[in-house]
Design an enzyme around this catalytic site. Structure first.
Site, PDB file in Angstrom:
ATOM      1  N   HIS A 116      41.843   7.063  21.848  1.00  0.00           N
ATOM      2  CA  HIS A 116      40.474   6.960  21.312  1.00  0.00           C
ATOM      3  C   HIS A 116      39.489   7.511  22.331  1.00  0.00           C
ATOM      4  O   HIS A 116      39.821   7.638  23.510  1.00  0.00           O
ATOM      5  CB  HIS A 116      40.122   5.495  21.015  1.00  0.00           C
ATOM      6  CG  HIS A 116      40.016   4.661  22.261  1.00  0.00           C
ATOM      7  ND1 HIS A 116      41.129   4.188  22.936  1.00  0.00           N
ATOM      8  CD2 HIS A 116      38.943   4.263  22.995  1.00  0.00           C
ATOM      9  CE1 HIS A 116      40.743   3.535  24.007  1.00  0.00           C
ATOM     10  NE2 HIS A 116      39.413   3.554  24.075  1.00  0.00           N
ATOM     11  N   ASP A 118      35.654   6.493  23.799  1.00  0.00           N
ATOM     12  CA  ASP A 118      34.701   5.379  23.723  1.00  0.00           C
ATOM     13  C   ASP A 118      33.424   5.887  23.072  1.00  0.00           C
ATOM     14  O   ASP A 118      32.942   6.970  23.393  1.00  0.00           O
ATOM     15  CB  ASP A 118      34.401   4.840  25.127  1.00  0.00           C
ATOM     16  CG  ASP A 118      35.614   4.142  25.746  1.00  0.00           C
ATOM     17  OD1 ASP A 118      36.580   3.868  25.012  1.00  0.00           O
ATOM     18  OD2 ASP A 118      35.566   3.866  26.955  1.00  0.00           O
ATOM     19  N   HIS A 172      41.427   8.836  25.582  1.00  0.00           N
ATOM     20  CA  HIS A 172      42.284   8.105  26.517  1.00  0.00           C
ATOM     21  C   HIS A 172      43.064   7.030  25.774  1.00  0.00           C
ATOM     22  O   HIS A 172      42.798   6.763  24.603  1.00  0.00           O
ATOM     23  CB  HIS A 172      41.456   7.524  27.674  1.00  0.00           C
ATOM     24  CG  HIS A 172      40.314   6.652  27.252  1.00  0.00           C
ATOM     25  ND1 HIS A 172      39.134   7.160  26.733  1.00  0.00           N
ATOM     26  CD2 HIS A 172      40.166   5.305  27.248  1.00  0.00           C
ATOM     27  CE1 HIS A 172      38.310   6.157  26.457  1.00  0.00           C
ATOM     28  NE2 HIS A 172      38.921   5.024  26.748  1.00  0.00           N
ATOM     29  N   ARG A 182      50.338  -6.103  31.854  1.00  0.00           N
ATOM     30  CA  ARG A 182      49.195  -5.440  32.495  1.00  0.00           C
ATOM     31  C   ARG A 182      47.894  -6.012  31.965  1.00  0.00           C
ATOM     32  O   ARG A 182      47.817  -6.387  30.793  1.00  0.00           O
ATOM     33  CB  ARG A 182      49.271  -3.941  32.201  1.00  0.00           C
ATOM     34  CG  ARG A 182      48.047  -3.156  32.617  1.00  0.00           C
ATOM     35  CD  ARG A 182      48.229  -1.661  32.375  1.00  0.00           C
ATOM     36  NE  ARG A 182      47.072  -0.944  32.819  1.00  0.00           N
ATOM     37  CZ  ARG A 182      46.060  -0.584  32.023  1.00  0.00           C
ATOM     38  NH1 ARG A 182      46.097  -0.841  30.736  1.00  0.00           N
ATOM     39  NH2 ARG A 182      45.017   0.045  32.523  1.00  0.00           N
TER      40      ARG A 182
HETATM   41  O1  LIG Z   1      43.198  -0.984  29.101  1.00  0.00           O
HETATM   42  C1  LIG Z   1      42.918   0.173  29.393  1.00  0.00           C
HETATM   43  O2  LIG Z   1      43.311   0.720  30.431  1.00  0.00           O
HETATM   44  C2  LIG Z   1      42.082   1.023  28.470  1.00  0.00           C
HETATM   45  C3  LIG Z   1      41.241   0.214  27.532  1.00  0.00           C
HETATM   46  C4  LIG Z   1      40.265   1.057  26.787  1.00  0.00           C
HETATM   47  O3  LIG Z   1      40.261   2.251  26.828  1.00  0.00           O
HETATM   48  C5  LIG Z   1      39.241   0.386  25.973  1.00  0.00           C
HETATM   49  O4  LIG Z   1      39.282  -0.858  25.863  1.00  0.00           O
HETATM   50  O5  LIG Z   1      38.358   1.111  25.426  1.00  0.00           O
HETATM   51 FE   LIG Z   2      38.463   3.128  25.947  1.00  0.00          FE
END
Ligand SMILES: O=C(O)CCC(=O)C(=O)O
Ligand SMILES: [Fe+2]
Length: 226
Positions: A116, A118, A172, A182
């Protein structure tokens, strides 16, 4: 692919190509970040205790302050008034999300956070040392390796629009693995929904009419990006 450090020219070059960079020596208290993680489990046991609220409030305030400082560096990199974005985002609304990715026996078959971009303005992500964040750059997925204490900053759709598309917001994802769970804590900064998103004059060298036609509220941009 190594991202590091940052004066405004380095930020500019990373934003021109993909919009991701790391910040170290950011002055956000490591203990506060740890507290935010420690309290995640309690979040699901409502009602939320006052103590926990205070931790998240402090975390949000610290990230908001850092985001405003980064706004100044982004402005310098774009050659606009240094205070322009700091002032614009002073009353920003923010959302915080904490992600927990359990281990998975078949990581290749599962999505942690799927690919996605942001849609907010600026994102500040803290990840633990497990690793799993990938950014799509130069037509391939590249790892953003965890560095102790570093925060990952990325440009979102709203800031890409504010920069007239000069700064990039990249695809990403977060992948899971079979050996270690994680965690990540993510701060999303966005302008209030009714805020008029207007280009800096320096970024629109054309007529007043072009400026006029770009006036659009954050809510409108946001709904286009979703
Ligand atoms: O957890 C991550 O490393 C990425 C999370 C992410 O991209 C988001 O929450 O928009
Ligand atoms: Fe993100």
């Amino acid at each position: 692919w190594q991202l590091r450090m940052l004066p405004s020219s380095l930020i500019r070059s990373s934003c021109l190509s993909h919009g991701f960079f790391l910040v170290t020596n950011h002055k956000v208290d490591a203990y506060l970040i740890q507290l935010a993680y420690d309290h995640v489990d309690h979040l699901f046991n409502l009602p939320i205790e006052e103590k926990i609220k205070v931790v998240y409030q402090k975390y949000n305030e610290a990230m908001h302050g850092l985001a405003l400082s980064i706004m100044e560096l982004l402005a310098i990199g774009l050659g606009v008034d240094r205070m322009l974005y700091r002032e614009f985002f002073e009353d920003a609304v923010s959302v915080m999300r904490t992600n927990l990715y359990p281990t998975c026996q078949e990581p290749n078959l599962s999505l942690g956070t799927g690919p996605h971009c942001d849609s907010n303005a600026l994102t500040i992500l803290h990840q633990d040392l497990v690793g799993g964040l990938d950014v799509f750059v130069d037509n391939k997925w590249q790892k953003v390796r965890p560095i102790p204490g570093a925060l990952v900053i990325n440009i979102g759709g709203v800031f890409a629009a504010l920069s007239n598309g000069i700064y990039r917001s990249s695809l990403h994802r977060a992948v899971v693995n079979s050996h270690k769970e994680r965690r990540s804590s993510v701060f999303f900064m966005c302008p209030r929904a009714d805020k008029l998103v207007k280009l800096a004059e320096e970024l629109v060298p054309t007529s007043e009419g072009a400026q006029e036609s770009f006036r659009i509220s954050h809510g409108q941009i946001y709904s286009k990006l979703l």
